[in-house]
Enzyme design. Structure first.
Site, PDB file in Angstrom:
ATOM      1  N   ASP A 118     -15.457  46.906 -25.441  1.00  0.00           N
ATOM      2  CA  ASP A 118     -14.773  48.126 -25.017  1.00  0.00           C
ATOM      3  C   ASP A 118     -13.308  48.145 -25.425  1.00  0.00           C
ATOM      4  OD1 ASP A 118     -14.839  50.650 -23.803  1.00  0.00           O
ATOM      5  OD2 ASP A 118     -14.112  49.886 -21.900  1.00  0.00           O
ATOM      6  N   ASP A 156     -21.419  50.705 -28.397  1.00  0.00           N
ATOM      7  CA  ASP A 156     -20.029  50.910 -28.841  1.00  0.00           C
ATOM      8  C   ASP A 156     -19.521  49.876 -29.828  1.00  0.00           C
ATOM      9  OD1 ASP A 156     -19.899  53.091 -27.154  1.00  0.00           O
ATOM     10  OD2 ASP A 156     -18.721  52.090 -25.623  1.00  0.00           O
ATOM     11  N   ASP A 309     -18.642  55.612 -14.931  1.00  0.00           N
ATOM     12  CA  ASP A 309     -18.049  55.322 -16.228  1.00  0.00           C
ATOM     13  C   ASP A 309     -16.784  54.490 -16.120  1.00  0.00           C
ATOM     14  OD1 ASP A 309     -19.918  56.715 -17.785  1.00  0.00           O
ATOM     15  OD2 ASP A 309     -18.969  58.607 -17.296  1.00  0.00           O
TER      16      ASP A 309
END
Length: 435
Positions: A118, A156, A309
């Site tokens: 992330d 991601d 989230d």
């Protein structure tokens, strides 16, 4: 508490353009392509220990429970492996896989361990370095067994690379390609999918190039739209563009997985990455491997609806208000008659102040190895004696589970539960869930 993507498809994303025409969509389901799906078939595994299932069981009298139970907790969702636990990951994975195998179902495992995860955002973490990452992957591979599992590898990791130098991108690509081969060598039946971002992020050519660099040739395909809200038609068109690019590079036979857990809302909800504070988001197509599109292996709920989230609530925590907002106006899921189980009720007899009822549980197209009935009791009704099942009553909600001898049912086979109750006889509507 596990920690998984707050974005999945990032707020940093630039809108991608694609030249491929959007596929036709009817009632949220693609109508183009073959009558079945891409390369997968079978019943997806519903994890009975997921956060949403535990919340429903602990809150039977909450006003939000019926919606969350029927439209979210009833559905198969991905099991996230996000804690760096090299000593226990093999047993955790084997526990999930063995339970799915016992039910003759296919589990979805989301691996989320890449170093510098992330880019240090709300879901930061992962393995400390690539040597330890590969050891964790090797341990994970020990637990997958030999049957079909779906592995969503590193959400991601390819679409989000803004924090990485050129050498760091190369190291990540090499690590992902090696991870795919490690898991495939342990279980040739494992279906592996790499990060494809989503249709409003990188262009299909750019994302295809990143997939090629990360060893897509060793995998079964790529996934898109995890944690995001792009319409199904956009994702299908984007996936076809990526597939076309890969074919131009000599890489054929790759398929797409689309996360539909939050893409059923209004068009205006697409641009806001955060699901914690946007009430326009909705669940999309219910999870299935029967997509009707030869390029798409499945519509999956990779990001479990209701898990935050990270912009308002802690990333990965289940928040009932989020789940309720996503599901409250969504259509009911398809009948479980095709897989899982269904139930029917009849009043056998009645008398002053009481009645006898009977519930028939019927397996769908696949065998089941356990079942649970949940029903609301009308005011004044209380179940007394029950046979061929185990009863737990909490407030007005009655839960009946199978006994040791009638939980396993062949396709189309039935079991019956009987009971006597006090109160006025009235129609009951039990919901059957297979395990």
């Amino acid at each position: 508490m596990r920690d998984h993507p707050r974005r999945g498809s990032r707020w940093r994303a630039a809108v991608a353009t694609t030249a491929v025409a959007c596929a036709a969509v009817t009632a949220g389901l693609i109508t183009t392509g073959s009558a079945r799906a891409g390369t997968l078939s079978g019943t997806l595994y519903r994890d009975p220990s997921s956060q949403v299932v535990r919340w429903v069981e602990a809150n039977p009298n909450d006003a939000r429970t019926p919606v969350i139970r029927d439209k979210v907790a009833s559905q198969p969702q991905a099991r996230w492996l996000a804690a760096f636990n090299p000593g226990t990951v093999a047993s955790e994975v084997s526990g999930v896989v063995n339970a799915a195998n016992a039910a003759n179902q296919i589990p979805v495992l989301s691996v989320y361990e890449i170093p510098n995860r992330d880019c240090g955002g709300a879901s930061a973490g992962g393995a400390p370095d690539y040597t330890q990452y590969q050891q964790w992957i090797a341990n994970f591979a020990q637990g997958v067994g030999s049957r079909t599992v779906i592995v969503i590898l590193e959400t991601d990791a390819l679409a989000l690379q803004t924090c990485l130098s050129g050498s760091e991108v190369a190291a990540r690509d090499q690590a992902i390609a090696r991870a795919v081969q490690t898991i495939k060598n342990a279980d040739p039946n494992a279906k592996m999918y790499l990060d494809g971002g989503h249709s409003a992020w990188n262009s299909a050519t750019e994302q295809g190039s990143r997939l090629k660099a990360a060893g897509i040739q060793y995998a079964d395909g790529f996934f898109t739209n995890v944690s995001n809200y792009q319409p199904l038609s956009n994702e299908v068109a984007y996936g076809r563009s990526i597939i076309s690019y890969l074919q131009s590079q000599g890489i054929s036979g790759k398929h797409q997985i689309i996360d539909t857990s939050r893409n059923g809302g209004a068009v205006g909800a697409q641009g806001d990455w955060c699901g914690d504070d946007n009430t326009d988001h909705r669940i999309g197509a219910y999870p299935t491997l029967a997509t009707g599109d030869q390029n798409v292996d499945g519509y999956l709920w990779v990001k479990p609806p209701g898990e935050a989230d990270g912009c308002v609530y802690t990333a990965g925590n289940f928040v009932p208000d989020l789940a309720y907002n996503l599901a409250s106006t969504a259509p009911n899921p398809p009948s479980s008659g095709g897989s899982g189980c269904t139930s029917t009720y009849q009043t056998v007899s009645s008398w002053q102040g009481g009645f006898q009822g009977q519930i028939t549980v019927t397996a769908g197209a696949s065998a089941i190895h356990g079942w649970k009935l949940t029903m609301s009791l009308p005011s004044g009704v209380s179940i007394g004696q029950l046979w061929n099942g185990t009863l737990i009553t909490s407030g007005s909600t009655a839960t009946i589970t199978n006994t040791s001898w009638n939980g396993t049912l062949a396709p189309g086979a039935a079991a019956q539960v009987g009971f006597t109750a006090t109160g006025a006889a009235s129609p009951l509507t039990p919901t059957c869930t297979a395990s």
